[in-house]
Scaffold this active site. Structure first.
Site, mmCIF file in Angstrom:
data_model
loop_
_atom_site.group_PDB
_atom_site.id
_atom_site.type_symbol
_atom_site.label_atom_id
_atom_site.label_comp_id
_atom_site.label_asym_id
_atom_site.label_seq_id
_atom_site.Cartn_x
_atom_site.Cartn_y
_atom_site.Cartn_z
ATOM 1 N N ARG A 30 45.573 -46.896 -122.555
ATOM 2 C CA ARG A 30 44.502 -45.885 -122.429
ATOM 3 C C ARG A 30 45.001 -44.555 -121.885
ATOM 4 N NH1 ARG A 30 41.276 -50.264 -120.457
ATOM 5 N NH2 ARG A 30 40.081 -51.126 -122.172
ATOM 6 N N LYS A 57 46.199 -31.277 -129.310
ATOM 7 C CA LYS A 57 45.742 -32.015 -130.497
ATOM 8 C C LYS A 57 46.838 -33.003 -130.869
ATOM 9 C CE LYS A 57 42.586 -28.854 -132.863
ATOM 10 N NZ LYS A 57 42.399 -28.019 -134.063
ATOM 11 N N GLU A 90 53.151 -19.046 -139.028
ATOM 12 C CA GLU A 90 52.209 -19.224 -137.903
ATOM 13 C C GLU A 90 52.335 -18.057 -136.915
ATOM 14 O OE1 GLU A 90 49.868 -21.488 -137.745
ATOM 15 O OE2 GLU A 90 50.562 -23.253 -138.860
ATOM 16 N N LYS A 108 47.887 -18.807 -127.799
ATOM 17 C CA LYS A 108 47.298 -20.140 -128.008
ATOM 18 C C LYS A 108 46.732 -20.673 -126.687
ATOM 19 C CE LYS A 108 47.270 -24.463 -130.268
ATOM 20 N NZ LYS A 108 47.780 -25.387 -131.252
ATOM 21 N N GLU A 155 37.461 -27.212 -129.518
ATOM 22 C CA GLU A 155 37.113 -26.531 -130.761
ATOM 23 C C GLU A 155 35.603 -26.488 -131.023
ATOM 24 O OE1 GLU A 155 40.177 -26.940 -133.724
ATOM 25 O OE2 GLU A 155 38.743 -26.536 -135.300
ATOM 26 N N ARG A 202 38.304 -21.777 -130.989
ATOM 27 C CA ARG A 202 39.594 -22.374 -131.384
ATOM 28 C C ARG A 202 39.776 -22.408 -132.907
ATOM 29 N NH1 ARG A 202 42.783 -27.439 -128.531
ATOM 30 N NH2 ARG A 202 44.526 -27.430 -129.993
ATOM 31 N N ASN A 231 42.780 -21.397 -137.370
ATOM 32 C CA ASN A 231 42.835 -21.931 -138.738
ATOM 33 C C ASN A 231 42.793 -20.867 -139.821
ATOM 34 O OD1 ASN A 231 43.029 -24.781 -138.651
ATOM 35 N ND2 ASN A 231 41.067 -24.753 -137.593
ATOM 36 N N HIS A 236 44.305 -21.506 -143.238
ATOM 37 C CA HIS A 236 44.496 -22.950 -143.366
ATOM 38 C C HIS A 236 43.508 -23.603 -144.338
ATOM 39 C CE1 HIS A 236 47.065 -22.224 -139.969
ATOM 40 N NE2 HIS A 236 47.331 -23.492 -139.780
ATOM 41 N N HIS A 258 45.749 -25.572 -146.634
ATOM 42 C CA HIS A 258 45.744 -27.043 -146.642
ATOM 43 C C HIS A 258 45.425 -27.573 -148.033
ATOM 44 C CE1 HIS A 258 45.027 -27.723 -142.047
ATOM 45 N NE2 HIS A 258 46.295 -27.842 -142.366
ATOM 46 N N HIS A 317 54.137 -26.655 -144.698
ATOM 47 C CA HIS A 317 52.839 -26.213 -144.175
ATOM 48 C C HIS A 317 52.764 -24.678 -144.068
ATOM 49 C CE1 HIS A 317 49.231 -26.174 -141.774
ATOM 50 N NE2 HIS A 317 49.857 -25.574 -140.785
HETATM 51 P P1 NAD Z 1 58.291 -31.732 -138.845
HETATM 52 O O1 NAD Z 1 58.143 -32.384 -137.540
HETATM 53 O O2 NAD Z 1 58.270 -32.598 -140.052
HETATM 54 O O3 NAD Z 1 59.646 -30.879 -138.814
HETATM 55 C C1 NAD Z 1 60.108 -30.260 -139.990
HETATM 56 C C2 NAD Z 1 61.519 -30.783 -140.358
HETATM 57 O O4 NAD Z 1 62.467 -30.221 -139.466
HETATM 58 C C3 NAD Z 1 61.676 -32.295 -140.235
HETATM 59 O O5 NAD Z 1 62.551 -32.725 -141.253
HETATM 60 C C4 NAD Z 1 62.338 -32.453 -138.882
HETATM 61 O O6 NAD Z 1 63.074 -33.650 -138.769
HETATM 62 C C5 NAD Z 1 63.225 -31.249 -138.839
HETATM 63 N N1 NAD Z 1 63.575 -30.732 -137.521
HETATM 64 C C6 NAD Z 1 62.751 -30.437 -136.494
HETATM 65 N N2 NAD Z 1 63.430 -29.828 -135.521
HETATM 66 C C7 NAD Z 1 64.715 -29.741 -135.923
HETATM 67 C C8 NAD Z 1 65.890 -29.181 -135.362
HETATM 68 N N3 NAD Z 1 65.883 -28.536 -134.205
HETATM 69 N N4 NAD Z 1 67.043 -29.283 -136.066
HETATM 70 C C9 NAD Z 1 67.072 -29.882 -137.287
HETATM 71 N N5 NAD Z 1 65.977 -30.385 -137.888
HETATM 72 C C10 NAD Z 1 64.820 -30.329 -137.206
HETATM 73 O O7 NAD Z 1 57.166 -30.631 -139.105
HETATM 74 P P2 NAD Z 1 56.747 -29.271 -138.371
HETATM 75 O O8 NAD Z 1 56.787 -28.223 -139.406
HETATM 76 O O9 NAD Z 1 57.476 -29.078 -137.110
HETATM 77 O O10 NAD Z 1 55.222 -29.571 -138.004
HETATM 78 C C11 NAD Z 1 54.275 -29.886 -138.983
HETATM 79 C C12 NAD Z 1 53.326 -30.900 -138.414
HETATM 80 O O11 NAD Z 1 52.666 -30.321 -137.292
HETATM 81 C C13 NAD Z 1 52.219 -31.316 -139.375
HETATM 82 O O12 NAD Z 1 52.078 -32.720 -139.314
HETATM 83 C C14 NAD Z 1 50.982 -30.634 -138.836
HETATM 84 O O13 NAD Z 1 49.785 -31.349 -139.112
HETATM 85 C C15 NAD Z 1 51.282 -30.611 -137.372
HETATM 86 N N6 NAD Z 1 50.563 -29.562 -136.627
HETATM 87 C C16 NAD Z 1 49.887 -29.924 -135.521
HETATM 88 C C17 NAD Z 1 49.232 -28.982 -134.755
HETATM 89 C C18 NAD Z 1 48.556 -29.388 -133.473
HETATM 90 O O14 NAD Z 1 47.859 -28.556 -132.893
HETATM 91 N N7 NAD Z 1 48.766 -30.603 -133.005
HETATM 92 C C19 NAD Z 1 49.272 -27.627 -135.139
HETATM 93 C C20 NAD Z 1 49.979 -27.277 -136.273
HETATM 94 C C21 NAD Z 1 50.628 -28.260 -137.016
HETATM 95 N N1 GLY Z 2 46.657 -25.655 -134.790
HETATM 96 C C1 GLY Z 2 45.262 -25.541 -134.545
HETATM 97 C C2 GLY Z 2 44.849 -25.930 -133.163
HETATM 98 O O1 GLY Z 2 45.617 -26.317 -132.336
HETATM 99 O O2 GLY Z 2 43.696 -25.848 -132.889
#
Ligand code: NAD
Ligand code: GLY
Length: 364
Positions: free
Chosen positions: A124, A146, A188, A230, A240, A244, A248, A251, A255, A268
């Site tokens: 939990r 998130k 972003e 942020k 949100e 917040r 987006n 997006h 998306h 993305h």
């Molecule tokens: P990711 O984690 O898949 O990373 C992209 C690629 O880069 C992967 O292949 C990873 O292994 C590689 N990588 C990461 N750091 C590295 C480094 N320093 N050296 C070499 N390779 C490296 O994706 P991302 O673009 O970082 O994030 C996208 C994800 O984030 C999506 O799932 C999206 O939904 C999520 N997201 C979440 C929020 C939130 O608020 N929680 C906001 C925006 C996006």
């Molecule tokens: N990436 C959108 C949020 O964190 O709200």
């Protein structure tokens, strides 16, 4: 000497710092040990990031008495799902943990969101630290709490709001990140300029190439500014309820482009650069006087090797359908975050299919 910056996310007793600097591994260990006094800590990372940075983390804990256990998920969005979460639960629980055993989520947004969700639900809720290593994770996903995973019904549909205890950004980890991923993260960064900070946008115009080239000081200052924005947005609207949603911008269309191309073509950030262009065009078609904003946006995206035109092979009807499962859509009403001027956006209801399709064509 590069700087070490701090940004506070103000959320009462769930407040935390984002620390941004170079090789913050020892600092991370110091904070974790000082706050939680654990015997063990769990590291959730992925199959690309683990081999690069697990050793730095291990070295930082050397001699501390804290035993680290490493859990590598397969890299890639297709592994951000409940199956991976189940595997992680099994591995972690079979090795033993208690409510004070912290999780360190290290990597891009995929292990960040997945590791954060595991931390939110294990026993939990156990404490966790975000260690973002992609630009996107540094400026967006590691901040704000998130967490979650995808399902066959869509992205991020299972999750929890769960704030980390610290975000530790070692900017030098970007040196191993593929350039295409760096540029996707810049989408972003540019977004923050449009939604909140015209001065940031102008700074990017004056030297986005420095960020692409990996200039550490410029990256630290830019990541800091994005995190400040942020942090301010999240502090005002953690769950949100309204504000917040501005994060987006781009997006809704972005998306849908990612989904229409089955997540196999666009990163993305690449989906949302096109999304931001189309949504800006929609704002103009709705009568907003945006001056040369769309041209400036396109110019900046091109300099960062980001796409600006909708994919020709995708039918806008399909995008329109897909936008109905956007989380901002209410009772079939498509709502979009649209700019009213550089640095200011709002959530606009009642976007019609005609306006959307016209904007799509105008941007092609
Ligand atoms: P990711 O984690 O898949 O990373 C992209 C690629 O880069 C992967 O292949 C990873 O292994 C590689 N990588 C990461 N750091 C590295 C480094 N320093 N050296 C070499 N390779 C490296 O994706 P991302 O673009 O970082 O994030 C996208 C994800 O984030 C999506 O799932 C999206 O939904 C999520 N997201 C979440 C929020 C939130 O608020 N929680 C906001 C925006 C996006
Ligand atoms: N990436 C959108 C949020 O964190 O709200």
């Amino acid at each position: 000497m590069t700087s070490h910056e701090k940004v506070r996310v103000d959320l009462g007793d769930r407040s935390y710092d984002i620390e941004i600097g170079v090789a913050l591994w020892n600092r991370l260990a110091e904070v974790l040990i000082g706050r939680f006094h654990p015997k063990r800590a769990i590291v959730v990372t992925d199959s690309n990031v683990g081999p690069l940075y697990e050793k730095s983390l291990q070295d930082a804990f050397q001699g501390s008495g804290v035993e680290l256990s490493f859990h590598r998920m397969e890299a890639g969005e297709e592994h951000k799902n409940l199956e991976t979460v189940h595997q992680l639960y099994d591995e972690i629980l079979s090795r033993g943990c208690d409510r004070k055993t912290p999780v360190i989520a290290m990597g891009g947004g995929v292990p960040g969101d997945t590791g954060g969700f595991v931390a939110a639900t294990l026993l939990r809720g156990v404490p966790y630290i975000q260690v973002p290593t992609s630009l996107l994770a540094m400026v967006d996903s590691s901040v704000g709490g998130k967490t979650g995973v995808d399902t066959p019904h869509g992205k991020n549909l299972i999750g929890a709001f769960y704030q980390p205890a610290l975000v530790a950004v070692s900017i030098d980890t970007l040196e191993t990140l593929p350039k295409r991923e760096v540029c996707a993260g810049l989408a972003e960064v540019i977004k923050y300029g449009v939604i909140w900070d015209a001065a940031l946008f102008a700074e990017l115009e004056s030297g986005i190439e420095r960020l692409i080239a990996g200039d550490r000081d410029s990256l630290i200052q830019t990541v800091k500014r994005c995190c400040e924005i942020k942090a301010e947005v999240v502090s005002k609207d953690e769950f949100e309820g309204g504000l917040r949603a501005i994060l987006n911008y781009g997006h809704t269309v972005g998306h849908a482009i990612e989904a229409a191309t089955e997540y196999g073509e666009y990163l993305h950030g690449e989906g949302i650069s096109v999304g931001m262009v189309v949504e800006t065009e929609i704002a103009s078609l709705l009568g907003r006087d945006l001056g040369d904003l769309k041209d400036r946006l396109i110019n900046l995206f091109r300099r960062a090797n980001l796409p600006v035109a909708p994919p020709e092979k995708v039918d806008p009807h399909r995008i329109w359908e897909l936008m109905h499962s956007d989380k901002k859509t209410l009772g079939g009403d498509i709502r979009m975050v649209l700019p009213s001027k550089l640095g200011k956006v709002d959530l606009v209801p009642g976007i019609t299919r005609e306006v959307f399709e016209k904007a799509w064509r105008n941007c092609g």
